[in-house]
Design a protein around this motif. Structure first.
Motif, PDB file in Angstrom:
ATOM      1  N   VAL A  26     -49.976-113.864-111.607  1.00 50.41           N
ATOM      2  CA  VAL A  26     -50.419-112.728-110.788  1.00 50.41           C
ATOM      3  C   VAL A  26     -49.253-112.045-110.071  1.00 50.41           C
ATOM      4  CG1 VAL A  26     -52.739-113.668-110.425  1.00 50.41           C
ATOM      5  CG2 VAL A  26     -50.942-114.154-108.775  1.00 50.41           C
ATOM      6  N   PRO A  28     -47.553-110.907-106.897  1.00 46.71           N
ATOM      7  CA  PRO A  28     -47.637-111.401-105.519  1.00 46.71           C
ATOM      8  C   PRO A  28     -48.000-110.311-104.510  1.00 46.71           C
ATOM      9  CG  PRO A  28     -45.349-111.250-106.207  1.00 46.71           C
ATOM     10  CD  PRO A  28     -46.187-110.973-107.431  1.00 46.71           C
ATOM     11  N   PRO A  31     -52.549-109.471-105.632  1.00 52.48           N
ATOM     12  CA  PRO A  31     -52.954-110.710-106.290  1.00 52.48           C
ATOM     13  C   PRO A  31     -54.201-110.639-107.166  1.00 52.48           C
ATOM     14  CG  PRO A  31     -53.361-110.817-103.926  1.00 52.48           C
ATOM     15  CD  PRO A  31     -52.596-109.555-104.181  1.00 52.48           C
TER      16      PRO A  31
END
Length: 171
Positions: A26, A28, A31
């Motif tokens: 993902v 950051p 997300p």
């Protein structure tokens, strides 16, 4: 001795497994999106020495998330049993919001970030944009700042529901 076809099949299987792992990493900063959703994940290969090579393209040069992308890719691939991983930053062709998947655009909207409207074009450079509010769906919006919570987003406000929101800029 394994045949050429068997070796190619094993290589393809390893590549597919590594791609599946890399595709789940993902962003950051957002997300709800994966690197695959964003179009940042460009390629996964099995090198001649058996290493997994992953190509990623930043959303813009100098994107601070690139270090995290690399670390997270290496970590997740190691957890999946890939001990020899090389992550390469690829700058050409440059990333564009056109690479964001339709599924990712919907995820952005649900998360409260207006996805890029249409295709990247020169009109975005001159402020000729209509941005739909991700909260109420109104097009009665205005740009507050060219930069939002990250450099790839702008800060907008809906004139109808009065809520501020990030807009993922067309690049």
């Amino acid at each position: 001795m394994a045949s050429l076809a068997e070796n190619q099949g094993k290589t393809q299987s390893l590549r597919d497994k590594a791609w599946a792992v890399a595709a789940k990493v993902v962003d950051p900063e957002i997300p709800v999106l994966t690197l695959e959703d964003l179009g940042v994940l460009r390629d996964v290969r099995v090198a001649d020495d058996g290493a997994i090579e992953v190509d990623i393209t930043p959303t813009y040069v100098g994107c601070p998330a690139m270090g995290i992308f690399t670390m997270d890719l290496e970590t997740e691939l190691a957890k999946a049993g890939f001990d020899n991983v090389r992550v390469k930053t690829v700058l050409s062709p440059a990333w564009t919001t056109d690479w964001i998947s339709a599924k990712a655009r919907e995820k952005l909207r649900e998360y409260g970030i207006a996805p890029p409207e249409g295709k990247a074009s020169r009109r975005a450079l001159f402020g000729d944009e209509t941005v739909t509010c991700p909260r109420c769906g109104s097009e009665n919006t205005e740009k507050i700042s060219e930069f939002g919570s990250t450099a790839c987003k702008a800060l907008w406000k809906c004139r109808d529901c009065a809520e501020p929101f990030d807009y993922f800029k067309c690049i």
